[in-house]
Write a protein that holds these residues in place. Structure first.
Motif, PDB file in Angstrom:
ATOM      1  N   MET A   8      42.354  45.991  24.543  1.00 32.53           N
ATOM      2  CA  MET A   8      42.966  46.340  25.826  1.00 32.53           C
ATOM      3  C   MET A   8      42.377  45.474  26.947  1.00 32.53           C
ATOM      4  O   MET A   8      43.116  44.882  27.738  1.00 32.53           O
ATOM      5  N   ASN A   9      41.043  45.398  27.020  1.00 43.78           N
ATOM      6  CA  ASN A   9      40.407  44.635  28.098  1.00 43.78           C
ATOM      7  C   ASN A   9      40.756  43.153  28.017  1.00 43.78           C
ATOM      8  O   ASN A   9      41.054  42.515  29.027  1.00 43.78           O
ATOM      9  N   ILE A  10      40.715  42.609  26.800  1.00 44.69           N
ATOM     10  CA  ILE A  10      40.974  41.173  26.652  1.00 44.69           C
ATOM     11  C   ILE A  10      42.448  40.862  26.938  1.00 44.69           C
ATOM     12  O   ILE A  10      42.764  39.887  27.622  1.00 44.69           O
ATOM     13  N   ASN A  44      44.469  42.635  28.837  1.00 44.15           N
ATOM     14  CA  ASN A  44      44.680  42.806  30.271  1.00 44.15           C
ATOM     15  C   ASN A  44      44.252  41.564  31.044  1.00 44.15           C
ATOM     16  O   ASN A  44      44.954  41.105  31.943  1.00 44.15           O
ATOM     17  N   ASN A  45      43.086  41.016  30.664  1.00 41.47           N
ATOM     18  CA  ASN A  45      42.615  39.785  31.313  1.00 41.47           C
ATOM     19  C   ASN A  45      43.594  38.644  31.068  1.00 41.47           C
ATOM     20  O   ASN A  45      43.860  37.846  31.968  1.00 41.47           O
ATOM     21  N   ALA A  46      44.106  38.564  29.824  1.00 42.14           N
ATOM     22  CA  ALA A  46      45.036  37.485  29.493  1.00 42.14           C
ATOM     23  C   ALA A  46      46.290  37.599  30.363  1.00 42.14           C
ATOM     24  O   ALA A  46      46.780  36.606  30.905  1.00 42.14           O
ATOM     25  N   THR A  67      36.198  37.653  39.321  1.00 40.69           N
ATOM     26  CA  THR A  67      36.742  36.692  40.278  1.00 40.69           C
ATOM     27  C   THR A  67      38.003  37.285  40.907  1.00 40.69           C
ATOM     28  O   THR A  67      38.697  36.618  41.649  1.00 40.69           O
ATOM     29  N   LYS A  68      38.245  38.548  40.566  1.00 39.03           N
ATOM     30  CA  LYS A  68      39.478  39.170  41.060  1.00 39.03           C
ATOM     31  C   LYS A  68      39.229  39.913  42.362  1.00 39.03           C
ATOM     32  O   LYS A  68      38.111  40.329  42.631  1.00 39.03           O
ATOM     33  N   PRO A  69      40.287  40.082  43.155  1.00 43.33           N
ATOM     34  CA  PRO A  69      40.100  40.769  44.438  1.00 43.33           C
ATOM     35  C   PRO A  69      39.654  42.215  44.248  1.00 43.33           C
ATOM     36  O   PRO A  69      39.871  42.809  43.183  1.00 43.33           O
ATOM     37  N   LEU A 129      33.843  44.847  34.734  1.00 42.91           N
ATOM     38  CA  LEU A 129      33.186  45.582  33.644  1.00 42.91           C
ATOM     39  C   LEU A 129      33.804  45.306  32.280  1.00 42.91           C
ATOM     40  O   LEU A 129      33.164  45.467  31.248  1.00 42.91           O
ATOM     41  N   GLY A 130      35.066  44.854  32.296  1.00 45.68           N
ATOM     42  CA  GLY A 130      35.826  44.736  31.044  1.00 45.68           C
ATOM     43  C   GLY A 130      35.090  43.986  29.947  1.00 45.68           C
ATOM     44  O   GLY A 130      34.872  44.521  28.850  1.00 45.68           O
ATOM     45  N   LEU A 131      34.691  42.760  30.257  1.00 51.52           N
ATOM     46  CA  LEU A 131      34.102  41.931  29.206  1.00 51.52           C
ATOM     47  C   LEU A 131      32.695  42.369  28.832  1.00 51.52           C
ATOM     48  O   LEU A 131      32.282  42.229  27.680  1.00 51.52           O
TER      49      LEU A 131
HETATM   50 MG   LIG Z   1      39.167  42.701  32.933  1.00 57.86          MG
END
Ligand SMILES: [Mg+2]
Ligand SMILES: Nc1ncnc2c1ncn2[C@@H]1O[C@H](COP(=O)(O)OP(=O)(O)O)[C@@H](O)[C@H]1O
Length: 450
Positions: free
Chosen positions: A336-338, A340-342, A405-407, A414-416
């Motif tokens: 899910m985290n990876i 979402n980042n993608a 690096t996101k607003p 925390l995701g990674l």
């Molecule tokens: Mg993330």
């Protein structure tokens, strides 16, 4: 024999020479000598030295205790004392943590090189024949004390540095644990909620699904009946004719079939979603269990469906994988985290619309999910996107808790770090490869059996 212990002189208030030690700890001299005359001589010699504190001990027995108490920066020690071996006393000083590094200047009437050599061998720093010249003795006291104080300061700095590093590590660990806790907490409440919703929806959907078969049968029976009527009465009365025209009977019969088929499809899809929700939120986290990774990835994709729709192509390249021993809900969290980042990276990239990003299979927003068996006991999952990519200088910070690096409001950072923690719990590995402007790939390796 003078046996007074700790007889100290307060330095007289004559102006002192400017010495480097005047800034830090004062020079502290401890004389260990059985002869009171020696004490008087040294005391007299040091009396005018403002920056030197003087202590005297007349017996070897109590020398160590006193040294620990007064913390000298240099020890002046007699070689031969009644009933005591000066060499043995030096060895004693050298075995105690408090005195092992304190410089010792040996005093002796013996000028024999052999004795001097032996004294140096047991650990003295200097050797002077009694009674040394005043200027020379002062110079040696200052020299040894200063060297000792410098070493002490250096060691202290090292210790502080070490402690700072240790603290930094503890802090990192704490942040990670905190992040893990927050996420675990979120995960478990999200999991509970999903499981709850799935359970609640499951019942009504099941009876809709069950009823659907009856409805289909009844409708088909009724249609047959109408058909039979039409056969028997090809010319119905006006009233029936009007009814048939009003309801647009031809269209109704055709559409009814389609509606029933699409309803069945819809219900089947809901059942699929419920299965996925249950799969995703498996609450059995206490023990590892055998699980199908592809099911986990598919459930995660389904849950992310609302984000994937916007022109993102998912390309699955699943290999043959055995069920693997894992905590399925935690691994789903990783996917899910990876993913979402993608998706974030693809969305960020879409504004750039760089034609050279296009892969041979197509161009634009793509996520490749590749799985394969690595060896006897390892499988690999690769998740690659054609998004913005990651600049080389931040690659090594990605897994740091709270790095984002996101607003504000979008990224928590925390995701990674959570992914890394979960993969670590699974004794697996998580790596990232990225080309800015080209895309990013996360490579997860997991054990099949533990
Ligand atoms: Mg993330
Ligand atoms: N697929 C990716 N493409 C580009 N950058 C990524 C990708 N995955 C992670 N990153 C970078 O790593 C940072 C940390 O990610 P993460 O720990 O999930 O926190 P968050 O997504 O909340 O920012 C992101 O802010 C982003 O800069």
């Amino acid at each position: 024999m003078n046996s007074a212990l700790g007889m100290s002189t307060s330095p007289p208030s004559t102006p002192s020479q400017a010495t480097s030690s005047s800034k830090g700890r004062p020079i502290t001299v401890l004389l260990v000598d059985d002869q009171a005359t020696m004490n008087e001589a040294i005391q007299c010699l040091l009396a005018t030295e403002n920056d030197i504190t003087y202590h005297y001990c007349s017996t070897a027995d109590q020398a160590l205790t006193m040294a620990i108490e007064v913390a000298p920066t240099v020890i002046l020690q007699d070689l031969i004392m009644p009933g005591a071996d000066g060499m043995a006393l030096v060895k004693q000083f050298r075995t105690q943590a408090a005195t092992q590094d304190v410089p010792i200047i040996m005093f002796s009437t013996n000028d024999d090189p052999q004795t001097k050599a032996e004294a140096f061998a047991v650990g003295v720093n200097d050797y002077l024949v009694k009674l040394p010249d005043r200027i020379e003795l002062l110079a040696r006291i200052r020299y040894h004390s200063q060297a000792y104080l410098n070493r002490q300061a250096h060691t202290a700095a090292l210790v502080v540095q070490e402690q700072a590093q240790e603290l930094e590590q503890i802090l990192q660990e704490l942040r990670r644990t905190q992040a893990q806790l927050i996420q675990t907490e979120k995960l478990s409440s999200l999991g509970q909620m999903l499981a709850g919703i799935a359970h609640e929806i499951n019942n009504p959907v099941n009876f809709i699904f069950g009823n659907l078969t009856y409805i289909e049968n009844y409708v088909s029976d009724l249609m047959r009946l109408v058909h039979a009527y039409q056969g028997c009465y090809p010319e119905p009365g006006d009233e029936i004719q009007t009814l048939l025209e009003d309801m647009d009977y031809e269209f109704l019969t055709q559409d009814l079939e389609k509606i029933l088929a699409s309803t069945r499809l819809g219900v089947e899809r809901i059942i699929q979603i419920i299965l996925s929700l249950r799969n995703f939120s498996r609450q059995d986290q206490a023990e590892m269990r055998l699980s199908n990774l592809h099911e986990g990835i598919d459930s995660t994709l389904l849950i992310l469906g609302h984000r994937i729709k916007q022109g993102i192509e998912i390309i699955k390249q699943y290999g043959e994988l055995p069920p693997i021993e894992c905590y399925p809900a935690q691994l789903n969290q990783v996917f899910m985290n990876i993913l979402n980042n993608a998706i974030d990276a693809l969305e960020e990239n879409s504004t750039l619309a760089n034609p050279q990003d296009s892969a041979p299979t197509g161009c634009g927003k793509q996520i490749f999910i590749q799985t394969q068996r690595q060896d006897e006991n390892r499988v690999e999952v690769r998740i690659r996107d054609t998004g913005v990519g990651i600049p080389a200088d931040i690659l090594d910070q990605l897994f740091t808790p709270f790095f984002t690096t996101k607003p504000v409001g979008k990224g928590t950072g925390l995701g990674l770090s959570i992914c890394q923690q979960i993969i670590k719990n699974h004794q697996g590995s998580l790596q990232v490869v990225s080309q800015p402007g080209q895309g990013t790939e996360f490579i997860i390796q997991l054990l099949i059996e533990h």
